[in-house]
Motif scaffolding. Sequence first.
Motif, PDB file in Angstrom:
ATOM      1  N   TYR A   1       0.752  -1.120  -0.143  1.00 49.23           N
ATOM      2  CA  TYR A   1       0.013   0.043  -0.166  1.00 49.23           C
ATOM      3  C   TYR A   1       0.917   1.151   0.024  1.00 49.23           C
ATOM      4  O   TYR A   1       1.595   1.293   0.998  1.00 49.23           O
TER       5      TYR A   1
ATOM      6  N   ILE B   1       3.122  -4.845   2.612  1.00 53.84           N
ATOM      7  CA  ILE B   1       2.490  -5.405   3.502  1.00 53.84           C
ATOM      8  C   ILE B   1       2.604  -7.108   3.378  1.00 53.84           C
ATOM      9  O   ILE B   1       2.905  -7.659   3.919  1.00 53.84           O
TER      10      ILE B   1
ATOM     11  N   ARG C   1      -3.202 -12.332  13.866  1.00 48.58           N
ATOM     12  CA  ARG C   1      -3.890 -11.036  14.608  1.00 48.58           C
ATOM     13  C   ARG C   1      -4.051  -9.917  13.852  1.00 48.58           C
ATOM     14  O   ARG C   1      -3.868  -9.948  12.530  1.00 48.58           O
ATOM     15  N   ASN C   2      -4.608  -8.620  14.622  1.00 53.48           N
ATOM     16  CA  ASN C   2      -4.715  -7.443  13.947  1.00 53.48           C
ATOM     17  C   ASN C   2      -3.796  -6.990  13.175  1.00 53.48           C
ATOM     18  O   ASN C   2      -2.471  -7.096  13.409  1.00 53.48           O
ATOM     19  N   GLY C   3      -4.087  -6.751  11.715  1.00 55.95           N
ATOM     20  CA  GLY C   3      -2.960  -5.885  11.058  1.00 55.95           C
ATOM     21  C   GLY C   3      -1.933  -6.970  10.358  1.00 55.95           C
ATOM     22  O   GLY C   3      -0.820  -6.694   9.703  1.00 55.95           O
ATOM     23  N   ALA C   4      -2.331  -8.319  10.514  1.00 51.58           N
ATOM     24  CA  ALA C   4      -1.547  -9.501  10.066  1.00 51.58           C
ATOM     25  C   ALA C   4      -1.230  -9.511   8.541  1.00 51.58           C
ATOM     26  O   ALA C   4      -0.153  -9.774   7.865  1.00 51.58           O
ATOM     27  N   GLY C   5      -2.284  -8.664   7.808  1.00 46.77           N
ATOM     28  CA  GLY C   5      -2.354  -9.006   6.409  1.00 46.77           C
ATOM     29  C   GLY C   5      -3.467  -9.905   5.884  1.00 46.77           C
ATOM     30  O   GLY C   5      -3.269  -9.910   4.568  1.00 46.77           O
ATOM     31  N   LYS C   6      -4.250 -10.087   6.588  1.00 46.95           N
ATOM     32  CA  LYS C   6      -5.397 -11.135   6.108  1.00 46.95           C
ATOM     33  C   LYS C   6      -6.337 -10.590   4.969  1.00 46.95           C
ATOM     34  O   LYS C   6      -6.506 -10.932   4.005  1.00 46.95           O
ATOM     35  N   THR C   7      -6.901  -9.391   5.323  1.00 46.53           N
ATOM     36  CA  THR C   7      -7.668  -8.774   4.606  1.00 46.53           C
ATOM     37  C   THR C   7      -6.931  -8.291   3.307  1.00 46.53           C
ATOM     38  O   THR C   7      -7.411  -8.370   2.181  1.00 46.53           O
ATOM     39  N   THR C   8      -5.580  -8.013   3.388  1.00 42.74           N
ATOM     40  CA  THR C   8      -4.861  -7.545   2.130  1.00 42.74           C
ATOM     41  C   THR C   8      -4.751  -8.831   1.182  1.00 42.74           C
ATOM     42  O   THR C   8      -4.826  -8.601   0.060  1.00 42.74           O
TER      43      THR C   8
ATOM     44  N   GLN D   1     -15.171  -8.199   5.079  1.00 35.44           N
ATOM     45  CA  GLN D   1     -14.909  -7.732   6.501  1.00 35.44           C
ATOM     46  C   GLN D   1     -15.826  -6.666   6.882  1.00 35.44           C
ATOM     47  O   GLN D   1     -15.943  -5.677   6.131  1.00 35.44           O
TER      48      GLN D   1
ATOM     49  N   GLU E   1     -13.599 -12.526   8.121  1.00 38.99           N
ATOM     50  CA  GLU E   1     -13.985 -12.475   9.681  1.00 38.99           C
ATOM     51  C   GLU E   1     -15.449 -12.589   9.699  1.00 38.99           C
ATOM     52  O   GLU E   1     -16.084 -11.582  10.044  1.00 38.99           O
TER      53      GLU E   1
ATOM     54  N   HIS F   1      -9.910 -14.571  13.202  1.00 44.92           N
ATOM     55  CA  HIS F   1      -9.063 -14.282  14.165  1.00 44.92           C
ATOM     56  C   HIS F   1      -8.841 -15.138  15.210  1.00 44.92           C
ATOM     57  O   HIS F   1      -7.762 -15.572  15.772  1.00 44.92           O
TER      58      HIS F   1
HETATM   59  N1  LIG Z   1      -5.620   0.966   2.502  1.00 43.32           N
HETATM   60  C1  LIG Z   1      -4.517   0.821   3.198  1.00 43.32           C
HETATM   61  N2  LIG Z   1      -3.498   1.894   2.936  1.00 43.32           N
HETATM   62  C2  LIG Z   1      -2.389   1.649   3.855  1.00 43.32           C
HETATM   63  N3  LIG Z   1      -2.039   0.501   4.826  1.00 43.32           N
HETATM   64  C3  LIG Z   1      -3.018  -0.481   4.887  1.00 43.32           C
HETATM   65  C4  LIG Z   1      -4.408  -0.135   4.154  1.00 43.32           C
HETATM   66  N4  LIG Z   1      -5.391  -1.152   4.663  1.00 43.32           N
HETATM   67  C5  LIG Z   1      -4.514  -1.896   5.473  1.00 43.32           C
HETATM   68  N5  LIG Z   1      -3.145  -1.316   5.614  1.00 43.32           N
HETATM   69  C6  LIG Z   1      -2.151  -1.772   6.589  1.00 43.32           C
HETATM   70  O1  LIG Z   1      -1.698  -2.893   6.167  1.00 43.32           O
HETATM   71  C7  LIG Z   1      -1.493  -3.856   7.326  1.00 43.32           C
HETATM   72  C8  LIG Z   1      -2.416  -5.225   7.085  1.00 43.32           C
HETATM   73  O2  LIG Z   1      -3.843  -4.798   7.148  1.00 43.32           O
HETATM   74  P1  LIG Z   1      -5.182  -5.691   6.997  1.00 43.32           P
HETATM   75  O3  LIG Z   1      -6.114  -5.087   6.923  1.00 43.32           O
HETATM   76  O4  LIG Z   1      -4.577  -6.579   5.617  1.00 43.32           O
HETATM   77  O5  LIG Z   1      -4.782  -6.748   8.285  1.00 43.32           O
HETATM   78  P2  LIG Z   1      -5.895  -7.866   8.979  1.00 43.32           P
HETATM   79  O6  LIG Z   1      -5.056  -9.007   9.141  1.00 43.32           O
HETATM   80  O7  LIG Z   1      -6.871  -7.997   7.907  1.00 43.32           O
HETATM   81  O8  LIG Z   1      -6.227  -7.186  10.141  1.00 43.32           O
HETATM   82  P3  LIG Z   1      -7.744  -7.187  10.857  1.00 43.32           P
HETATM   83  O9  LIG Z   1      -7.660  -8.484  11.720  1.00 43.32           O
HETATM   84  O10 LIG Z   1      -7.457  -6.169  11.895  1.00 43.32           O
HETATM   85  O11 LIG Z   1      -8.636  -7.097   9.999  1.00 43.32           O
HETATM   86  C9  LIG Z   1      -1.719  -3.052   8.549  1.00 43.32           C
HETATM   87  O12 LIG Z   1      -0.611  -2.538   9.003  1.00 43.32           O
HETATM   88  C10 LIG Z   1      -2.546  -1.748   7.908  1.00 43.32           C
HETATM   89  O13 LIG Z   1      -2.378  -0.761   8.795  1.00 43.32           O
END
Ligand SMILES: Nc1ncnc2c1ncn2[C@@H]1O[C@H](COP(=O)(O)OP(=O)(O)OP(=O)(O)O)[C@@H](O)[C@H]1O
Length: 233
Positions: free
Chosen positions: A11, A16, A35-42, A83, A156, A188
């Motif tokens: 990003y 990421i 966990r939070n912010g691991a990169g799952k949604t990415t 999500q 999630e 999670h």
């Molecule tokens: N649109 C974006 N622009 C910049 N950074 C982003 C963006 N979306 C996510 N991030 C960053 O990328 C990293 C991974 O985020 P992601 O949403 O993939 O995590 P996640 O595992 O889905 O977390 P959660 O369990 O909270 O949903 C985090 O550090 C987040 O801050």
Amino acid sequence: MLQLQSVNTHYGSSHILQGVDMQVKQGEVVCLLGRNGAGKTTTVSSIMGFARPSSGRILFKDVDITNLPVEKRARAGIALVPQGRRVFPMLTVQENLEVGKRDLAGGWDLARVYAMFPRLRERMNNLGSNLSGGEQQMVAIGRALMANPALILMDEPSEGLAPLIIEEMYRHIGQIAREGASILLVEHSLDQAIRMASRIYIMNKGSIMFESTDPNELTKETRHRLLGVGHSE
Ligand SMILES: Nc1ncnc2c1ncn2[C@@H]1O[C@H](COP(=O)(O)OP(=O)(O)OP(=O)(O)O)[C@@H](O)[C@H]1O
Ligand SMILES: [Mg+2]
């Protein structure tokens, strides 16, 4: 069915996903934990096409989809249960369900979605803004089913729901899997997901740190280290 090969996603200047390798085979339920912010949604966004990998490949049914637009991936048979559900607040339940509809003989249609979720039939004329969290999740899942996908990405689905509702949701997810869809389930918590997963991945800081087809291999120490303190058993 789905393969990620050394996928890197940025990003802006933030790196990421860092070389993610992952696969979902035909008919499998695969669980992606972290966990939070691991990169799952990415990861899910990279598969659906909302985020574009800077390198690596994503194959779906042996076709390289790495650079296809979202609509083409949807048409190829990938659907997302996002999500936070993303139910359209100003559309009715029925209109929400019909948004991404893709007819398939013998497949999912309104009648079958309502048969699975009778509550949605009762509320078919209610606006999206007027639904409980559990009902919104049913709409999000029903909307994905209406596209008759071969692969469903669920990000999630249990987030923010009460334990009884989560249990019900997972019964439905099990039923959907038995009907033949492959599922990538992001969670999670291990509790429900691990029971139906044929493979689990745990992601940390954009990398897959653990992969197994046997949940028993997941030791307390690994859980603690990768999923965090106070993580439920
Ligand atoms: N649109 C974006 N622009 C910049 N950074 C982003 C963006 N979306 C996510 N991030 C960053 O990328 C990293 C991974 O985020 P992601 O949403 O993939 O995590 P996640 O595992 O889905 O977390 P959660 O369990 O909270 O949903 C985090 O550090 C987040 O801050
Ligand atoms: Mg997420």
